[in-house]
Structures are given as structure tokens and as C-alpha cells.
Design an enzyme around this catalytic site. Structure first.
Site, PDB file in Angstrom:
ATOM      1  N   MET A   1      16.829   2.545 -11.084  1.00  0.00           N
ATOM      2  CA  MET A   1      16.211   3.877 -11.103  1.00  0.00           C
ATOM      3  C   MET A   1      17.291   4.931 -10.849  1.00  0.00           C
ATOM      4  O   MET A   1      18.070   4.829  -9.901  1.00  0.00           O
ATOM      5  CB  MET A   1      15.134   4.000 -10.026  1.00  0.00           C
TER       6      MET A   1
ATOM      7  N   ASP B   1       4.407   4.246 -17.350  1.00  0.00           N
ATOM      8  CA  ASP B   1       4.592   4.331 -15.897  1.00  0.00           C
ATOM      9  C   ASP B   1       3.255   4.178 -15.183  1.00  0.00           C
ATOM     10  O   ASP B   1       2.406   5.067 -15.234  1.00  0.00           O
ATOM     11  CB  ASP B   1       5.220   5.682 -15.528  1.00  0.00           C
TER      12      ASP B   1
ATOM     13  N   HIS C   1       6.217  -0.169 -16.473  1.00  0.00           N
ATOM     14  CA  HIS C   1       6.981   0.014 -15.234  1.00  0.00           C
ATOM     15  C   HIS C   1       5.975   0.204 -14.106  1.00  0.00           C
ATOM     16  O   HIS C   1       5.335   1.257 -14.010  1.00  0.00           O
ATOM     17  CB  HIS C   1       7.890   1.242 -15.411  1.00  0.00           C
TER      18      HIS C   1
ATOM     19  N   HIS D   1       7.470   3.315 -22.985  1.00  0.00           N
ATOM     20  CA  HIS D   1       7.537   3.092 -21.534  1.00  0.00           C
ATOM     21  C   HIS D   1       6.269   3.639 -20.887  1.00  0.00           C
ATOM     22  O   HIS D   1       5.916   4.816 -21.063  1.00  0.00           O
ATOM     23  CB  HIS D   1       8.773   3.806 -21.002  1.00  0.00           C
TER      24      HIS D   1
ATOM     25  N   SER E   1       9.168   7.579 -22.335  1.00  0.00           N
ATOM     26  CA  SER E   1       8.138   7.461 -21.295  1.00  0.00           C
ATOM     27  C   SER E   1       6.972   8.386 -21.584  1.00  0.00           C
ATOM     28  O   SER E   1       7.144   9.613 -21.657  1.00  0.00           O
ATOM     29  CB  SER E   1       8.730   7.797 -19.928  1.00  0.00           C
TER      30      SER E   1
ATOM     31  N   MET F   1       4.906   0.967 -10.612  1.00  0.00           N
ATOM     32  CA  MET F   1       5.270   1.573  -9.320  1.00  0.00           C
ATOM     33  C   MET F   1       4.032   1.468  -8.436  1.00  0.00           C
ATOM     34  O   MET F   1       3.347   2.458  -8.165  1.00  0.00           O
ATOM     35  CB  MET F   1       5.711   3.026  -9.545  1.00  0.00           C
TER      36      MET F   1
ATOM     37  N   ASP G   1      16.336   4.653 -15.752  1.00  0.00           N
ATOM     38  CA  ASP G   1      15.098   5.433 -15.864  1.00  0.00           C
ATOM     39  C   ASP G   1      15.127   6.591 -14.873  1.00  0.00           C
ATOM     40  O   ASP G   1      15.236   6.380 -13.658  1.00  0.00           O
ATOM     41  CB  ASP G   1      13.911   4.499 -15.565  1.00  0.00           C
TER      42      ASP G   1
ATOM     43  N   MET H   1       1.377   4.083 -11.779  1.00  0.00           N
ATOM     44  CA  MET H   1       1.573   4.543 -10.387  1.00  0.00           C
ATOM     45  C   MET H   1       0.241   4.498  -9.658  1.00  0.00           C
ATOM     46  O   MET H   1      -0.785   4.898 -10.217  1.00  0.00           O
ATOM     47  CB  MET H   1       2.106   5.968 -10.363  1.00  0.00           C
TER      48      MET H   1
HETATM   49  O1  LIG Z   1       9.446   5.984 -13.790  1.00  0.00           O
HETATM   50  C1  LIG Z   1       9.597   7.160 -13.979  1.00  0.00           C
HETATM   51  C2  LIG Z   1       9.415   8.168 -12.881  1.00  0.00           C
HETATM   52  O2  LIG Z   1       9.110   7.497 -11.727  1.00  0.00           O
HETATM   53  C3  LIG Z   1      10.067   7.588 -15.297  1.00  0.00           C
HETATM   54  O3  LIG Z   1       9.822   6.638 -16.296  1.00  0.00           O
HETATM   55  C4  LIG Z   1       9.867   9.003 -15.747  1.00  0.00           C
HETATM   56  O4  LIG Z   1       8.750   9.136 -16.583  1.00  0.00           O
HETATM   57  C5  LIG Z   1      11.058   9.459 -16.504  1.00  0.00           C
HETATM   58  O5  LIG Z   1      10.897  10.800 -16.830  1.00  0.00           O
HETATM   59  P1  LIG Z   1      12.175  11.730 -17.088  1.00  0.00           P
HETATM   60  O6  LIG Z   1      12.974  11.740 -15.808  1.00  0.00           O
HETATM   61  O7  LIG Z   1      12.915  11.101 -18.222  1.00  0.00           O
HETATM   62  O8  LIG Z   1      11.574  13.055 -17.407  1.00  0.00           O
HETATM   63 CO   LIG Z   2       9.477   4.611 -15.454  1.00  0.00          CO
END
Ligand SMILES: O=C(CO)[C@@H](O)[C@H](O)COP(=O)(O)O
Ligand SMILES: [Co+2]
Length: 229
Positions: A136, A34, A65, A32, A8, A67, A174, A36
Site C-alpha cells: 500500500m 475495494d 482488495h 480493482h 479502482s 480491507m 495501490d 471496506m
Molecule cells: O485501496 C485503496 C484505498 O484504500 C485504493 O484502491 C484506492 O481506491 C486508490 O485510489 P487512488 O489513490 O488511486 O485515487
Molecule cells: Co485498493
């Protein structure tokens, strides 16, 4: 069923995204991303323009992903932009089946994510519409959180449903995935592992990906559900 690792970039240096992607290009399966929107989760990251730039900067397929609110509107656009996989949260979707079909129609793999307190069973009938289910293992919104052990039985139940229906969809985890927790996830039935801080917080991100993969493969080999796969 092969183990896949999806680092990620939430834990990467956003000013050096191309270099950070290149650091894992030879060992990771996906990157990955994210997305948001500060509404679905209390954090704001990036959107379509950055995804479009990243696609030009890396040969890794992007695992987006989302969110965000209103994924029914936005998710197909990430697929059209060229993401290899687009995952939306079922809690935010008004029409998850239509959205999954629109992602596939635009040429990407369709993923659906469940927050830690969202059960998998109500969505059993729509699993054939998906290429990936994301369980999650932290509350979405931030990297670097601690793995929630309470989610492990849901990973197991999801794997059981996938097997009973004879489906090929991937099961992603994740949040808080590290060398310490990845084996629990693999034994429970996950096969795609997102890791942010465990990869980009390491001195050598490429080696961190390899170490995670080795642990997941060892745990998968001894998992009871792996028989017959
Ligand atoms: O979607 C998410 C957080 O919402 C993840 O993808 C985080 O980026 C994962 O980070 P780590 O917990 O592995 O540090
Ligand atoms: Co994620």
C-alpha cells in the site's frame, strides 16, 4: 514481466458501475474492487452481492482488495464468487497461510497486502504461498490521497526478496498512483498498478489507463532489477 493496470472503481460512480467498468474494458487488465467494512478501515463500500453483480456486468477479471476484519472467513467467499484475485490484509488475518491456500483452492489468485508501516521481511517465508504481494502506497481507506514516498524502499526490498527466491508473484502498488508517481513505483519493482482517481477522475478513463501503462513500461525497461527477467 508485463505491466498490468487495475483501475479502482472506488473513484467511479457507484450508481453506474457497469458503464464505468465498460469504459476501461479495452485498455485495463483488471478491475480493482475495494471492499471496506468500516472496522479495518474507517470507510464502508461494498461486499459480495455487488461483486457478484459486477462479475455479470464486465468481462474484466475482478481484483478484490479486502480491507476488512476477519479476512480468514470472508476472503475464500470472494474467490468462490468468481473474483480472479483476492487480496487480504496481513494485519487483519489470524491465519494468513491458511487463508492464502483457501483462496487458491477456490480458484483465485491469492494476494496479501501490507499497510505502509508493515514491513515485508517478516513474511519472506510465506511469499511462495502468494500470487501477489500488495504494497500500500497510502493508508488504506480512501481514494484520492497523496502517494507516500516513504513506501518506495519497501517496494524495492519486496522486489529484491521475490527475485532472490526466484518467485513469480506479482508486486502490486495501490494508492496515489498517477502519471507523476507510477514511474517511481515501476523503477522500484512494482508490476501491477492500481489507480483510482488518476483513471476515473480523467476525462477519458481508457486513455488514462494507456498513459499510465506507457509510463510504467518505459520505467520498467530502465529498471536495474528488470535485467534477467
Ligand atoms: O485501496 C485503496 C484505498 O484504500 C485504493 O484502491 C484506492 O481506491 C486508490 O485510489 P487512488 O489513490 O488511486 O485515487
Ligand atoms: Co485498493
Amino acid at each position: 514481466m508485463a505491466v498490468q493496470i487495475s483501475p479502482s472503481i472506488l473513484s467511479a460512480d457507484f450508481a453506474r458501475l457497469a458503464d464505468e467498468a465498460a469504459a476501461v474494458e479495452n485498455t485495463a487488465d483488471w478491475l480493482h474492487v475495494d471492499v471496506m467494512d468500516n472496522h479495518f478501515v474507517p470507510n464502508l463500500t461494498l461486499g459480495l452481492p455487488v461483486v457478484a453483480s459486477l462479475l455479470r456486468a464486465t468481462s474484466l477479471p475482478l481484483d478484490c482488495h479486502l480491507m476488512i476484519e476477519d479476512p480468514d472467513r470472508w476472503a475464500p467467499q470472494y474467490a468462490e464468487a468468481g473474483a480472479g484475485s483476492v487480496t487480504f490484509h496481513v494485519e487483519a488475518a489470524q491465519a494468513p497461510i491458511r487463508t492464502a491456500r483457501a483462496i487458491r483452492a477456490a480458484g483465485a489468485r491469492a494476494g496479501m497486502a501490507l499497510k505502509p508501516a508493515t514491513p515485508v521481511e517478516p513474511y519472506e517465508d510465506m511469499l511462495p504461498e502468494l500470487d501477489m504481494l500488495l504494497v500500500m502506497t497510502v493508508e488504506p481507506g480512501f481514494g484520492g490521497q497523496s502517494f507516500l514516498d516513504v513506501t518506495v524502499p519497501k517496494i524495492r526490498r519486496a522486489r529484491d526478496l521475490i527475485r532472490r527466491h526466484g518467485l513469480q508473484l506479482w508486486l502490486q502498488v495501490d494508492g496515489g498512483v498517477s502519471e507523476e508517481t507510477i514511474e517511481r513505483c515501476a523503477e522500484a519493482g512494482a508490476d501491477v498498478f492500481v489507480a483510482g482517481s488518476a483513471v476515473y477522475g480523467a476525462d477519458d478513463p481508457a486513455k488514462a489507463v494507456q498513459a499510465l501503462r506507457e509510463r510504467a513500461e518505459r520505467a520498467t525497461a530502465r529498471a536495474p532489477w528488470a535485467c534477467g527477467h
